[in-house]
Design a protein around this motif. Structure first.
Motif, mmCIF file in Angstrom:
data_model
loop_
_atom_site.group_PDB
_atom_site.id
_atom_site.type_symbol
_atom_site.label_atom_id
_atom_site.label_comp_id
_atom_site.label_asym_id
_atom_site.label_seq_id
_atom_site.Cartn_x
_atom_site.Cartn_y
_atom_site.Cartn_z
ATOM 1 N N ARG A 8 0.816 -1.214 0.000
ATOM 2 C CA ARG A 8 0.000 0.000 0.000
ATOM 3 C C ARG A 8 0.854 1.271 0.000
ATOM 4 N NH1 ARG A 8 -3.790 -0.423 4.527
ATOM 5 N NH2 ARG A 8 -5.393 -1.186 3.109
ATOM 6 N N ASP A 9 1.882 1.325 0.815
ATOM 7 C CA ASP A 9 2.705 2.529 0.896
ATOM 8 C C ASP A 9 3.411 2.806 -0.428
ATOM 9 O OD1 ASP A 9 1.934 2.929 3.494
ATOM 10 O OD2 ASP A 9 3.737 2.024 4.376
ATOM 11 N N LYS A 10 3.879 1.758 -1.091
ATOM 12 C CA LYS A 10 4.542 1.950 -2.386
ATOM 13 C C LYS A 10 3.547 2.454 -3.428
ATOM 14 C CE LYS A 10 8.144 -1.536 -1.713
ATOM 15 N NZ LYS A 10 8.734 -2.798 -2.216
ATOM 16 N N ILE A 11 2.342 1.898 -3.412
ATOM 17 C CA ILE A 11 1.333 2.320 -4.390
ATOM 18 C C ILE A 11 0.910 3.762 -4.125
ATOM 19 C CG2 ILE A 11 -0.978 1.841 -5.286
ATOM 20 C CD1 ILE A 11 -0.418 -1.136 -4.547
ATOM 21 N N LYS A 12 0.847 4.146 -2.856
ATOM 22 C CA LYS A 12 0.547 5.545 -2.532
ATOM 23 C C LYS A 12 1.612 6.474 -3.100
ATOM 24 C CE LYS A 12 -2.241 5.059 1.669
ATOM 25 N NZ LYS A 12 -2.316 5.333 3.118
ATOM 26 N N ARG A 13 2.858 6.046 -3.054
ATOM 27 C CA ARG A 13 3.931 6.877 -3.602
ATOM 28 C C ARG A 13 3.828 6.992 -5.122
ATOM 29 N NH1 ARG A 13 7.102 4.233 0.403
ATOM 30 N NH2 ARG A 13 8.129 2.874 -1.120
ATOM 31 N N VAL A 14 3.355 5.919 -5.765
ATOM 32 C CA VAL A 14 3.143 5.987 -7.217
ATOM 33 C C VAL A 14 2.094 7.050 -7.549
ATOM 34 C CG1 VAL A 14 2.254 4.740 -9.207
ATOM 35 C CG2 VAL A 14 3.855 3.615 -7.663
ATOM 36 N N LEU A 15 0.960 7.024 -6.831
ATOM 37 C CA LEU A 15 -0.081 8.021 -7.083
ATOM 38 C C LEU A 15 0.415 9.423 -6.765
ATOM 39 C CD1 LEU A 15 -3.330 6.274 -5.806
ATOM 40 C CD2 LEU A 15 -2.669 6.741 -8.162
ATOM 41 N N ALA A 16 1.206 9.560 -5.696
ATOM 42 C CA ALA A 16 1.744 10.868 -5.327
ATOM 43 C C ALA A 16 2.663 11.413 -6.414
ATOM 44 C CB ALA A 16 2.479 10.782 -3.999
ATOM 45 N N PHE A 17 3.377 10.516 -7.102
ATOM 46 C CA PHE A 17 4.226 10.952 -8.214
ATOM 47 C C PHE A 17 3.393 11.690 -9.266
ATOM 48 C CE2 PHE A 17 5.582 10.126 -12.574
ATOM 49 C CZ PHE A 17 6.876 10.632 -12.565
ATOM 50 N N TYR A 18 2.245 11.142 -9.617
ATOM 51 C CA TYR A 18 1.406 11.775 -10.629
ATOM 52 C C TYR A 18 0.767 13.049 -10.110
ATOM 53 C CZ TYR A 18 2.148 7.814 -13.644
ATOM 54 O OH TYR A 18 2.744 6.880 -14.444
ATOM 55 N N ASP A 19 0.471 13.096 -8.821
ATOM 56 C CA ASP A 19 -0.072 14.331 -8.242
ATOM 57 C C ASP A 19 0.883 15.498 -8.426
ATOM 58 O OD1 ASP A 19 -2.388 13.106 -7.409
ATOM 59 O OD2 ASP A 19 -1.666 12.702 -5.374
ATOM 60 N N ARG A 20 2.162 15.211 -8.475
ATOM 61 C CA ARG A 20 3.165 16.275 -8.640
ATOM 62 C C ARG A 20 3.346 16.686 -10.091
ATOM 63 N NH1 ARG A 20 5.970 12.767 -5.127
ATOM 64 N NH2 ARG A 20 7.386 12.138 -6.813
ATOM 65 N N HIS A 21 2.631 16.030 -11.001
ATOM 66 C CA HIS A 21 2.808 16.327 -12.431
ATOM 67 C C HIS A 21 1.523 16.815 -13.083
ATOM 68 C CE1 HIS A 21 6.498 14.082 -11.656
ATOM 69 N NE2 HIS A 21 6.975 14.658 -12.744
ATOM 70 N N THR A 22 0.713 17.504 -12.315
ATOM 71 C CA THR A 22 -0.471 18.125 -12.902
ATOM 72 C C THR A 22 -0.079 19.441 -13.563
ATOM 73 O OG1 THR A 22 -0.996 19.163 -10.785
ATOM 74 C CG2 THR A 22 -2.074 17.067 -11.281
ATOM 75 N N GLY A 23 -0.883 19.837 -14.548
ATOM 76 C CA GLY A 23 -0.621 21.068 -15.256
ATOM 77 C C GLY A 23 -1.179 22.283 -14.530
ATOM 78 N N ALA A 24 -1.403 23.340 -15.273
ATOM 79 C CA ALA A 24 -1.829 24.607 -14.685
ATOM 80 C C ALA A 24 -3.186 24.497 -14.001
ATOM 81 C CB ALA A 24 -1.864 25.696 -15.766
ATOM 82 N N ASP A 25 -4.056 23.591 -14.477
ATOM 83 C CA ASP A 25 -5.386 23.475 -13.878
ATOM 84 C C ASP A 25 -5.392 22.652 -12.597
ATOM 85 O OD1 ASP A 25 -5.074 20.894 -14.801
ATOM 86 O OD2 ASP A 25 -6.729 20.959 -16.222
ATOM 87 N N GLY A 26 -4.256 22.028 -12.265
ATOM 88 C CA GLY A 26 -4.175 21.243 -11.048
ATOM 89 C C GLY A 26 -4.905 19.921 -11.108
ATOM 90 N N LEU A 27 -5.397 19.542 -12.271
ATOM 91 C CA LEU A 27 -6.173 18.317 -12.415
ATOM 92 C C LEU A 27 -5.543 17.367 -13.421
ATOM 93 C CD1 LEU A 27 -9.777 19.827 -12.465
ATOM 94 C CD2 LEU A 27 -8.788 18.437 -10.636
#
Length: 205
Positions: A18-37
């Motif tokens: 679970r912790d590793k998968i959370k880090r995977v999702l967090a990686f993508y959260d850091r790569h949102t564009g100007a709209d934040g989505l």
């Protein structure tokens, strides 16, 4: 990982990671564009890596949105905000769904690709009514009505200047991710057509 946990009943396997998968999702959260989505990607970074597909692509954002929805439903421990997921899905519709009644590959671009449109149906991203509407749009599109039928990647061809020089000049496969036919896309096309037949879609075959 989500599909494995769901289809193999491997919840213990999931919980251990679970912790590793959370880090995977967090990686993508850091790569949102100007709209934040929407996820914004660098050039040559998804599976269509011979084309400069920088910015927001339907393929990447579809997979991300589908993963968020599936993880939230299976594991409340991830605390995924449903309002944010719904906002992302609305943004995907607004940015990528086009006048041809299929999803465009790139934001503010006319190219359409077979991969994301098929996966939107296959992964259950759409309800049955929307899935049938999208399938109808696909069947009317150039993606379905090419010289040898569906199975090639993108229409129209990507501009020559946007293609990777290695593929163009060394491998001499300039059409690698537009006119080349791919066996996995042929198989996915058949799978989706069978699914649409079961839903009662006319002329799915």
């Amino acid at each position: 990982a989500l599909q494995y946990a769901q289809h193999q009943g491997a919840l213990d396997w999931w919980k251990q990671r679970r912790d590793k998968i959370k880090r995977v999702l967090a990686f993508y959260d850091r790569h949102t564009g100007a709209d934040g989505l929407l996820i914004a990607q660098p050039p040559f970074s998804d599976w269509q890596d011979s084309a400069d597909r920088r910015g927001s692509t339907f393929y990447t954002n579809l997979l991300y949105a589908r993963a968020l929805r599936g993880v939230a439903a299976m594991d409340p421990g991830f605390a995924i905000d449903p309002a944010r997921t719904e906002a992302l899905e609305r943004r995907i519709e607004a940015v990528f769904f086009g006048e041809q009644h299929v999803y465009r590959s790139l934001a503010d671009d006319r190219h359409i690709s077979l991969d994301g449109n098929l996966l939107a149906i296959d992964l259950g991203y759409l309800d049955d009514v929307r899935a049938q509407q999208l399938f109808y749009g696909l069947r009317q599109s150039t993606l379905w009505n090419g010289p040898a039928g569906p199975g090639f990647v993108t229409s129209p061809d990507y501009p020559w200047r946007s293609k990777d020089w290695v593929m163009k000049y060394l491998a001499t496969l300039g059409a690698y991710h537009d006119r080349l036919y791919w066996s996995w896309l042929l198989a996915l096309t058949a799978k989706v057509a069978v699914k649409m037949t079961r839903l009662g879609h006319r002329d799915a075959q």
